[in-house]
Structure formats: structure tokens, C-alpha cells
Motif scaffolding. Structure first.
Motif, short mmCIF file in Angstrom:
data_model
loop_
_atom_site.label_atom_id
_atom_site.label_comp_id
_atom_site.label_asym_id
_atom_site.label_seq_id
_atom_site.Cartn_x
_atom_site.Cartn_y
_atom_site.Cartn_z
N UNK A 127 111.90 83.43 37.26
CA UNK A 127 110.68 83.75 38.00
C UNK A 127 110.96 84.85 39.02
N UNK A 128 110.24 85.96 38.90
CA UNK A 128 110.38 87.08 39.83
C UNK A 128 109.24 87.09 40.86
N UNK A 129 108.41 86.06 40.85
CA UNK A 129 107.29 86.00 41.78
C UNK A 129 107.73 85.70 43.20
N UNK A 130 106.76 85.64 44.09
CA UNK A 130 107.00 85.46 45.52
C UNK A 130 106.89 83.99 45.94
N UNK A 131 107.40 83.66 47.11
CA UNK A 131 107.18 82.32 47.66
C UNK A 131 105.69 82.03 47.80
N UNK A 164 106.26 86.70 36.04
CA UNK A 164 105.67 87.28 37.23
C UNK A 164 104.36 86.55 37.51
N UNK A 165 104.28 85.89 38.65
CA UNK A 165 103.11 85.07 38.98
C UNK A 165 102.13 85.83 39.86
N UNK A 166 100.88 85.49 39.71
CA UNK A 166 99.80 86.09 40.49
C UNK A 166 98.90 84.99 41.03
N UNK A 167 98.20 85.30 42.11
CA UNK A 167 97.14 84.46 42.61
C UNK A 167 96.23 85.31 43.48
N UNK A 168 95.07 84.80 43.81
CA UNK A 168 94.17 85.51 44.70
C UNK A 168 94.90 85.85 46.00
N UNK A 169 94.82 87.11 46.43
CA UNK A 169 95.59 87.56 47.58
C UNK A 169 95.19 86.85 48.88
N UNK A 181 105.22 96.06 44.35
CA UNK A 181 106.30 95.27 43.75
C UNK A 181 106.01 95.00 42.27
N UNK A 182 104.78 94.67 41.94
CA UNK A 182 104.40 94.42 40.55
C UNK A 182 104.67 95.66 39.69
N UNK A 183 104.35 96.82 40.22
CA UNK A 183 104.61 98.06 39.49
C UNK A 183 106.11 98.25 39.26
N UNK A 184 106.91 97.94 40.27
CA UNK A 184 108.37 98.05 40.13
C UNK A 184 108.88 97.13 39.02
N UNK A 190 111.46 90.00 27.84
CA UNK A 190 110.02 89.75 27.81
C UNK A 190 109.56 89.54 29.24
N UNK A 191 108.37 90.01 29.55
CA UNK A 191 107.77 89.79 30.86
C UNK A 191 106.45 89.06 30.65
N UNK A 192 106.39 87.83 31.14
CA UNK A 192 105.19 87.02 31.04
C UNK A 192 104.50 86.99 32.40
N UNK A 193 103.25 87.40 32.43
CA UNK A 193 102.48 87.44 33.67
C UNK A 193 101.40 86.37 33.64
N UNK A 194 101.33 85.55 34.68
CA UNK A 194 100.36 84.46 34.71
C UNK A 194 99.67 84.39 36.08
N UNK A 195 98.42 83.99 36.04
CA UNK A 195 97.66 83.71 37.25
C UNK A 195 97.69 82.19 37.43
#
Length: 303
Positions: free
Chosen positions: A95-99, A184-189, A239-242, A255-260
Motif C-alpha cells: 500500500x502506497x497510500x497515506x495514513x 493506491x488508496x483514495x477518499x474524499x479530500x 503524489x498520485x502523479x509521482x 501492477x498499480x491498483x487504485x481504489x476509493x
């Protein structure tokens, strides 16, 4: 003026004074209540304004991408292409996402699926320390024996804002772990920002997670920056672009898996990508606690 009329006027004055005294405390209560509501709403107004800025900024990004022939946002996950992969993705999953962006949910998901998963601690040491030591020694990021070896899932590799190894050593991690699947995880900012504001370490009663980001002097987020949603959005967008650019340097190798993590279909997306049942998204280690189920909302609150 006749005496009876004067007496009536005096009586009315006394009644008015009594009523005024009786009503004054209630008036003050109303005034104080209005001031309190006005003050307590300032933060919500600021968050609303910040969120509006983020929405406008994202629209600008999307418009620019459309002009360049692309349709992707740095603040939303791209559609994963794993449907074309004949077999489920293989570990290690990193996981490369943030805390505060779903690391506990990921850890529980892979643990439920039977993978040996770690969440910020690898045995008795912090995973981030092991990774940093290995990189500084010129070795593979996961080469430290009895620390980062033989785990299927690394649900969180940082130690918080002060030790974001995924940011500081992104090139070394992506280039130094062959055939890894990165997440790479995402959520509403705004939700992320509020989550960090609400999270406070048991070791400190004076500083929250958001303040730690502001003080940490992170690559892409200098010290003193990180006081509102828009600044965090700009930081995460870069960071996501990097991450996308770095993984793209190794076609066919990663492989890069992106999830919300807030998407109601995220469990099914995980099942499509990793082969583990969508029912594991929201469960805590069914192998050991068959009767213990944690809701998605609870997992996201913890994250």
C-alpha cells in the motif's frame, strides 16, 4: 395628572421593570447561543469553502486532461485494468497510500483472505524502519531478514507523517521490489482532512494527525503547509502523479491498483483484482474470529 392616573402609571412602570428583568436573562441566552452557533460554524464554512476550491481545481484538471486526450483525475482512482488479467494479482501487495486512507481496511481484507499481512509493524520493528535501513544499505527494500521478508501484504509501511517512506523512497521501493502489486488508496479530500483533524495519538493530547503533517516537512508538503483541504489536495494530487509515473516505468513488471475506500462497490473491485471475496472487505480475520464482523463504516472510521 390626577393621582389615580399617576398611580396607574407608576404601577405600569414597576410591571415593565419586572418584566424587563425577567426577560433580560433569556435575551442574553439567545445572544450567547447565536454567538456560539456562529463561531462553531466557522470551521464548517471553511471546510465548505475549501471543498469548493478542490472541486473547482479538479474540474480544471479534468478539462486539461480532456484537451490532452486523457480522462483521469489525480484526486480520483483510475479504472483498474485487471479485468484483462487472467489470474488474480500476486503478492507482495504494498500500500502506497497515506495514513487515514484505508490501511486498516486493507490489512483486515488481506488477513481475511489468508495472506500474512502486516500493518505498520513488522514483528518487533516498524516496517518503515526496516525498509529505510535496507535501502540505505543498498539492498532491496524488503530484504531485511526477520523484518520485512515473507509477508503477503504490507497494508501500511509508514510510521505517520514524520516517516513517510512511500514518499521519501518512492523510486527505490517501486524499482527495488520485483513483480510487486502496488495499491493506491483514495477518499474524499474533505473527509480525509477531517479524519486527520479528529485523530489524536494516545501519546499526545496536544497535537492531531493534521498538525503532524503540517510540522513534518514532507516532500511536496513543506513545513507550515497543510492547514486546509486545498493544500492537502494539492499535495496528494502531486503524489498520485509521482506514483503513476514511477510504476509506469516498469511495464509488465508491476501492477498499480487504485481504489476509493468510500466507494460502496470497493469490496467487489477488490475481489475482481485480488481474488479474495468481497465479503472480506469489512471483516476482521475470519480465520481466528469467525463471529467477529466489523462494518465498513467502522473500519473507515478507524482509518
Amino acid at each position: 395628572m390626577s393621582k389615580p392616573q399617576q398611580n396607574r402609571n407608576e404601577l405600569m412602570s414597576v410591571k415593565f421593570a419586572r418584566n424587563a428583568k425577567a426577560k433580560l436573562p433569556m435575551s442574553l441566552v439567545v445572544i450567547f447561543l447565536m454567538l456560539f452557533l456562529l463561531r462553531s460554524s466557522e470551521q464548517n464554512i471553511q471546510i465548505f469553502n475549501d471543498n469548493a476550491v478542490v472541486a473547482v481545481a479538479e474540474k480544471v484538471v479534468e478539462s486539461k486532461d480532456d484537451i490532452e486526450g486523457e480522462s483521469e483525475s489525480c484526486l480520483r482512482p483510475r479504472r483498474n485494468s485487471n479485468a484483462a488479467v487472467k489470474s488474480p494479482l500476486k503478492p507482495p501487495f504494498i500500500n502506497l497510500g497515506m495514513p487515514k486512507m484505508g490501511s486498516t481496511s486493507l490489512h483486515s481484507y488481506f488477513d481475511c483472505g489468508g495472506y500474512k499481512s502486516v500493518h505498520w509493524k513488522c514483528g518487533k520493528r516498524y516496517c518503515g524502519e526496516c525498509i529505510e535501513d535496507a535501502i540505505q544499505a543498498g539492498s532491496s527494500p524488503l530484504s531485511t531478514s526477520k523484518c520485512t521478508k515473507n509477508f503477503g501484504s504490507y497494508a501500511q509501511i509508514d510510521r505517520g507523517p514524520e516517516h513517510l517512506v512511500q514518499v521519501n523512497y518512492l523510486n527505490e521501493i517501486v524499482g527495488g521490489v520485483p513483480n510487486a502489486t502496488f495499491i493506491l488508496t483514495f477518499r474524499n479530500m474533505t473527509n480525509w482532512y477531517m479524519s486527520m483533524n479528529n485523530w489524536q495519538s494516545i501519546h499526545s493530547s496536544e497535537i492531531n494527525m493534521r498538525q503532524r503533517f503540517e510540522r513534518a516537512n514532507i516532500t511536496g508538503l513543506p513545513r507550515g503547509v497543510g492547514r486546509n483541504v486545498s493544500e492537502f489536495s494539492s499535495f496528494y494530487c502531486d503524489y498520485v502523479k509521482r506514483v503513476r509515473e514511477e510504476v509506469a516505468k516498469y511495464p509488465g513488471r508491476h501492477e498499480l491498483i487504485e481504489i476509493d475506500i468510500e466507494d460502496p462497490t470497493v469490496g467487489w473491485q477488490m475481489e475482481e483484482a485480488f481474488g479474495t471475496s468481497h465479503t472480506c472487505w469489512g471483516k476482521k480475520n475470519t480465520a481466528k474470529h469467525n463471529d467477529t464482523v466489523i462494518s465498513v463504516e467502522e473500519l473507515q472510521r478507524r482509518d
